[in-house]
Design a protein around this motif. Structure first.
Motif, PDB file in Angstrom:
ATOM      1  N   SER A  37       0.844  -1.198   0.000  1.00 26.27           N
ATOM      2  CA  SER A  37       0.000   0.000   0.000  1.00 26.27           C
ATOM      3  C   SER A  37       0.880   1.249   0.000  1.00 26.27           C
ATOM      4  N   ALA A  38       0.272   2.372  -0.293  1.00 27.02           N
ATOM      5  CA  ALA A  38       1.009   3.642  -0.273  1.00 27.02           C
ATOM      6  C   ALA A  38       1.628   3.910   1.102  1.00 27.02           C
ATOM      7  N   PRO A  39       0.880   3.693   2.224  1.00 27.77           N
ATOM      8  CA  PRO A  39       1.514   3.905   3.530  1.00 27.77           C
ATOM      9  C   PRO A  39       2.665   2.932   3.803  1.00 27.77           C
ATOM     10  N   GLU A  40       2.574   1.701   3.319  1.00 24.47           N
ATOM     11  CA  GLU A  40       3.678   0.761   3.493  1.00 24.47           C
ATOM     12  C   GLU A  40       4.915   1.235   2.734  1.00 24.47           C
ATOM     13  N   LYS A  41       4.706   1.693   1.521  1.00 25.61           N
ATOM     14  CA  LYS A  41       5.826   2.196   0.724  1.00 25.61           C
ATOM     15  C   LYS A  41       6.455   3.411   1.398  1.00 25.61           C
ATOM     16  N   GLU A  42       5.608   4.275   1.937  1.00 24.34           N
ATOM     17  CA  GLU A  42       6.121   5.453   2.644  1.00 24.34           C
ATOM     18  C   GLU A  42       6.938   5.034   3.869  1.00 24.34           C
ATOM     19  N   PHE A  43       6.430   4.066   4.644  1.00 28.38           N
ATOM     20  CA  PHE A  43       7.144   3.654   5.841  1.00 28.38           C
ATOM     21  C   PHE A  43       8.478   2.992   5.512  1.00 28.38           C
ATOM     22  N   ALA A  44       8.554   2.281   4.400  1.00 30.98           N
ATOM     23  CA  ALA A  44       9.826   1.672   4.014  1.00 30.98           C
ATOM     24  C   ALA A  44      10.919   2.743   3.921  1.00 30.98           C
ATOM     25  N   GLY A  45      10.576   3.883   3.333  1.00 29.09           N
ATOM     26  CA  GLY A  45      11.542   4.986   3.250  1.00 29.09           C
ATOM     27  C   GLY A  45      11.861   5.579   4.609  1.00 29.09           C
ATOM     28  N   ILE A  46      10.849   5.723   5.448  1.00 28.91           N
ATOM     29  CA  ILE A  46      11.066   6.245   6.800  1.00 28.91           C
ATOM     30  C   ILE A  46      11.999   5.304   7.565  1.00 28.91           C
ATOM     31  N   TRP A  47      11.727   4.017   7.490  1.00 33.69           N
ATOM     32  CA  TRP A  47      12.519   3.040   8.244  1.00 33.69           C
ATOM     33  C   TRP A  47      13.972   3.015   7.780  1.00 33.69           C
ATOM     34  N   ARG A  48      14.174   3.014   6.475  1.00 30.51           N
ATOM     35  CA  ARG A  48      15.552   2.975   5.955  1.00 30.51           C
ATOM     36  C   ARG A  48      16.350   4.203   6.389  1.00 30.51           C
ATOM     37  N   ALA A  49      15.720   5.367   6.349  1.00 32.62           N
ATOM     38  CA  ALA A  49      16.421   6.623   6.618  1.00 32.62           C
ATOM     39  C   ALA A  49      16.636   6.890   8.112  1.00 32.62           C
ATOM     40  N   MET A  50      15.816   6.269   8.969  1.00 30.93           N
ATOM     41  CA  MET A  50      15.862   6.578  10.397  1.00 30.93           C
ATOM     42  C   MET A  50      17.116   5.986  11.049  1.00 30.93           C
ATOM     43  N   PRO A  51      17.875   6.787  11.797  1.00 30.30           N
ATOM     44  CA  PRO A  51      18.968   6.213  12.587  1.00 30.30           C
ATOM     45  C   PRO A  51      18.397   5.187  13.576  1.00 30.30           C
ATOM     46  N   LYS A  52      19.126   4.095  13.750  1.00 32.52           N
ATOM     47  CA  LYS A  52      18.660   3.034  14.629  1.00 32.52           C
ATOM     48  C   LYS A  52      19.771   2.657  15.599  1.00 32.52           C
ATOM     49  N   ILE A  53      19.390   2.456  16.844  1.00 30.19           N
ATOM     50  CA  ILE A  53      20.297   1.882  17.829  1.00 30.19           C
ATOM     51  C   ILE A  53      19.677   0.548  18.220  1.00 30.19           C
ATOM     52  N   VAL A  54      20.415  -0.520  17.977  1.00 28.09           N
ATOM     53  CA  VAL A  54      19.940  -1.866  18.279  1.00 28.09           C
ATOM     54  C   VAL A  54      20.702  -2.381  19.494  1.00 28.09           C
ATOM     55  N   PHE A  55      19.955  -2.910  20.445  1.00 22.27           N
ATOM     56  CA  PHE A  55      20.542  -3.455  21.660  1.00 22.27           C
ATOM     57  C   PHE A  55      20.576  -4.968  21.542  1.00 22.27           C
ATOM     58  N   SER A  56      21.791  -5.512  21.555  1.00 17.19           N
ATOM     59  CA  SER A  56      21.985  -6.956  21.414  1.00 17.19           C
ATOM     60  C   SER A  56      23.182  -7.389  22.244  1.00 17.19           C
ATOM     61  N   ARG A  57      22.976  -8.424  23.038  1.00 12.67           N
ATOM     62  CA  ARG A  57      24.087  -8.972  23.810  1.00 12.67           C
ATOM     63  C   ARG A  57      24.933  -9.919  22.968  1.00 12.67           C
ATOM     64  N   THR A  58      24.406 -10.361  21.833  1.00 13.16           N
ATOM     65  CA  THR A  58      25.069 -11.414  21.063  1.00 13.16           C
ATOM     66  C   THR A  58      25.656 -10.971  19.732  1.00 13.16           C
ATOM     67  N   ARG A  59      25.287  -9.802  19.245  1.00 14.05           N
ATOM     68  CA  ARG A  59      25.742  -9.379  17.924  1.00 14.05           C
ATOM     69  C   ARG A  59      26.531  -8.084  18.015  1.00 14.05           C
ATOM     70  N   ASP A  60      27.564  -7.968  17.187  1.00 15.39           N
ATOM     71  CA  ASP A  60      28.338  -6.739  17.096  1.00 15.39           C
ATOM     72  C   ASP A  60      27.899  -5.889  15.923  1.00 15.39           C
ATOM     73  N   GLU A  61      27.277  -6.524  14.960  1.00 20.08           N
ATOM     74  CA  GLU A  61      26.803  -5.835  13.764  1.00 20.08           C
ATOM     75  C   GLU A  61      25.438  -6.403  13.413  1.00 20.08           C
ATOM     76  N   VAL A  62      24.525  -5.524  13.046  1.00 23.25           N
ATOM     77  CA  VAL A  62      23.173  -5.931  12.692  1.00 23.25           C
ATOM     78  C   VAL A  62      22.809  -5.234  11.392  1.00 23.25           C
ATOM     79  N   PRO A  63      22.285  -5.971  10.405  1.00 25.09           N
ATOM     80  CA  PRO A  63      21.920  -5.328   9.139  1.00 25.09           C
ATOM     81  C   PRO A  63      20.943  -4.165   9.349  1.00 25.09           C
ATOM     82  N   TRP A  64      21.189  -3.102   8.649  1.00 26.68           N
ATOM     83  CA  TRP A  64      20.347  -1.904   8.647  1.00 26.68           C
ATOM     84  C   TRP A  64      20.371  -1.129   9.954  1.00 26.68           C
TER      85      TRP A  64
END
Length: 188
Positions: free
Chosen positions: A70-97
């Motif tokens: 849908s149009a909102p899904e397509k819009e959110f894909a762009g929002i998600w890709r562009a948004m800085p993300k901090i991922v909290f993981s005890r097991t990974r040093d690198e996480v895609p995206w």
């Protein structure tokens, strides 16, 4: 000061997911998705646990290339890709995206991030929410209550062992019956 906002869907009986991690009952239609997009686009960062981030990274990087999206899904894909993300993981040093990976939640670091300019930071995932809650780092809850009783699954606040006073800031009813409840943590 940037707030830390929990932004999650929940069943009327308090479950984040049903049995076997089922979230098919989330009623995110075009109206609700457009509303969420507007809220999330104004954020400065997504704070996610590893599991939530992996679920997001499995779909959103290319969701706007899907002709059935849908149009909102397509819009959110762009929002998600562009948004800085901090991922909290005890097991990974690198996480895609992910923009950054942290092995633990450091309250001092989080409070320093809150002092930076920009929009609120959106917190996703029940385990990370429990950790932030325990450390008194959550400022606001935006819960999207779906009109469904699951009866079993995983409760959003299953690990809550203390009382937190909240102040209702806003409600909004969507055409699909979902109700957004926005509460601020009432601090002395």
């Amino acid at each position: 000061m940037r707030k830390i906002v929990v932004h999650l869907s929940v069943s009327l009986d308090g479950f984040f997911e049903g049995p076997d991690h089922d979230i098919s009952w989330h009623l995110v239609d075009e109206e609700l998705h457009s509303w969420m997009n507007a809220q999330l686009a104004a954020a400065s960062a997504f704070l996610e646990g590893r599991v939530t981030q992996e679920l997001m990274a499995a779909y959103w990087p290319t969701a706007d290339e899907d002709p059935a999206a849908s149009a909102p899904e397509k819009e959110f894909a762009g929002i998600w890709r562009a948004m800085p993300k901090i991922v909290f993981s005890r097991t990974r040093d690198e996480v895609p995206w992910a923009t950054e990976v942290r092995h633990a939640v450091d309250p001092d670091e989080i409070r320093a991030l809150q002092q930076l300019p920009g929009g609120d930071m959106v917190l996703g995932g029940p385990d990370l929410t429990a950790t932030f809650r325990r450390l008194d780092l959550v400022d606001e809850y935006r819960l999207y209550v779906a009109p469904v009783l699951l009866g079993s699954g995983r409760r959003l606040f299953a690990d809550a062992d203390d009382r937190t006073r909240l102040e209702l800031l806003e409600t909004r009813r969507f055409g699909n019956g979902t109700v957004m409840l926005r509460h601020r943590v009432a601090r002395p």
